[in-house]
Design an enzyme around this catalytic site. Sequence first.
Site, PDB file in Angstrom:
ATOM      1  N   HIS A 115       8.335 115.447  17.019  1.00 44.23           N
ATOM      2  CA  HIS A 115       8.324 114.211  16.967  1.00 44.23           C
ATOM      3  C   HIS A 115       8.770 113.138  17.879  1.00 44.23           C
ATOM      4  O   HIS A 115       8.915 112.036  18.082  1.00 44.23           O
ATOM      5  CB  HIS A 115       8.903 113.407  15.552  1.00 44.23           C
ATOM      6  CG  HIS A 115      10.366 113.599  15.364  1.00 44.23           C
ATOM      7  ND1 HIS A 115      11.019 114.771  15.089  1.00 44.23           N
ATOM      8  CD2 HIS A 115      11.254 112.828  15.659  1.00 44.23           C
ATOM      9  CE1 HIS A 115      12.370 114.677  15.143  1.00 44.23           C
ATOM     10  NE2 HIS A 115      12.496 113.386  15.587  1.00 44.23           N
TER      11      HIS A 115
HETATM   12  N1  UDP Z   1      13.843 118.294   8.173  1.00 43.17           N
HETATM   13  C1  UDP Z   1      13.521 118.100   6.898  1.00 43.17           C
HETATM   14  N2  UDP Z   1      12.140 117.861   6.697  1.00 43.17           N
HETATM   15  C2  UDP Z   1      11.265 117.964   7.584  1.00 43.17           C
HETATM   16  C3  UDP Z   1      11.670 118.235   9.025  1.00 43.17           C
HETATM   17  C4  UDP Z   1      13.037 118.457   9.173  1.00 43.17           C
HETATM   18  O1  UDP Z   1      14.355 118.133   5.788  1.00 43.17           O
HETATM   19  O2  UDP Z   1      10.065 117.614   7.171  1.00 43.17           O
HETATM   20  C5  UDP Z   1      15.294 118.688   8.640  1.00 43.17           C
HETATM   21  C6  UDP Z   1      15.700 119.714   9.225  1.00 43.17           C
HETATM   22  O3  UDP Z   1      15.625 120.769   8.835  1.00 43.17           O
HETATM   23  C7  UDP Z   1      16.825 119.298   9.895  1.00 43.17           C
HETATM   24  C8  UDP Z   1      16.715 117.853  10.017  1.00 43.17           C
HETATM   25  O4  UDP Z   1      15.753 117.504   9.163  1.00 43.17           O
HETATM   26  O5  UDP Z   1      18.018 119.451   9.126  1.00 43.17           O
HETATM   27  C9  UDP Z   1      16.354 117.360  11.376  1.00 43.17           C
HETATM   28  O6  UDP Z   1      16.035 115.930  11.611  1.00 43.17           O
HETATM   29  P1  UDP Z   1      15.219 115.212  12.787  1.00 43.17           P
HETATM   30  O7  UDP Z   1      14.275 116.486  13.370  1.00 43.17           O
HETATM   31  O8  UDP Z   1      14.609 114.256  12.117  1.00 43.17           O
HETATM   32  O9  UDP Z   1      16.319 114.776  13.833  1.00 43.17           O
HETATM   33  P2  UDP Z   1      17.007 115.465  14.960  1.00 43.17           P
HETATM   34  O10 UDP Z   1      17.842 116.672  14.341  1.00 43.17           O
HETATM   35  O11 UDP Z   1      16.377 115.746  16.029  1.00 43.17           O
HETATM   36  O12 UDP Z   1      18.218 114.478  15.365  1.00 43.17           O
END
Ligand code: UDP
Length: 358
Positions: free
Chosen positions: A207
Amino acid sequence: MIMTVVGARPQFIKAAALSRVLRKSREEILVHTGQHHDENMSGVFFRELDIPEPDHNLGIAGGTHAQMTARMLVALEELLQQVRPEMLLVYGDTNSTLAAALAAVKLHVPVAHVEAGNRVGTLKNPEEVNRILTDHVSALRFACVQSAMDELEKENLLSGAHLVGDPMYDAFLYYRERGAARPPRDLVSLKGEPLRLPGAFYYMTCHRQENTDDPAKLHQILSAMDALDAPVVYPVHPRNRAEVERLSASKGYKNVLFTQPVGYLSSIHLVSHARQVVTDSGGVQREAFFAGVQCVTILDFVCWPETMVDNRNRLAFPDRESILSALSRPMAVDPHYAPFGDGDACGKITSVLEAHTH
Ligand code: UDP
């Protein structure tokens, strides 16, 4: 009393882990900015992970980076003036993090930043700006890994810095040890139909604006997924859902199960049982590492250097051949290599916060 500001999915998970420990000894006021607000991007995390109801929800979402950050800044300044906490606690690198840190420091409320010192080396990554600025106005900087401490040292930010480990690792171990991670009951297509989890699958999340703003890049990524030897489960983030729907309507991608976002317990089940993980998420690439599952990260910068060993996590361009080539290299797992701490980052953070508050 400590005021914690969260706004986005990964922050709910970190707050779930830390609030559970922190609230044993300190009063915490929880503020949700509203940056992520849908049931499947916010509500499900509060319910499943037993996060206390936010004391305040600012309901601020959408708009450009400047619009969102500015609206949060104004609202948080007002709230901080009312509540007058001893300390502000923020996580990670979102607009909510930056807005809260800026509002607090100008009111002389000390800021504690969890996930300090992470750097990807380019200001083109919007979260990098949030990370750098937040670290520079913080009084306490909690680093998850040694490489983050090294970055803090380069920027002369070692005062108030503590290497504590990763609260995401605490959360992962906590829920896994309780057998909470479970096959998704909430696997639903973008149209709302229930979906069945295939026996063997790849798990993908994608995303970031670097990969999804240009439909040609997203098409390259999805074409690579279409060429794999098992179906790909892809919970689509609301940020790029419209583009995914447009592309899948015209190109098909028969091997990809496009789903609505799943809850955390489902997500860590998917990570742990996938053949491999393909992502541009900072959280998901660490979770693949925690689970010992091979990961390909579609970004042209390293987010978590500690994961980039023995082919456990490799970078790929948003290009079909680059992704397929990265997926084809075998990895090795050294069970003694544990760079994300001992699963008690939250205990260590709490001890430091206790020493700085009443
Ligand atoms: N995650 C979730 N549902 C989803 C996709 C990701 O719970 O459909 C969780 C994933 O396991 C991780 C977190 O969301 O713990 C990551 O969030 P995101 O990718 O939005 O943010 P980033 O880590 O890149 O800051």
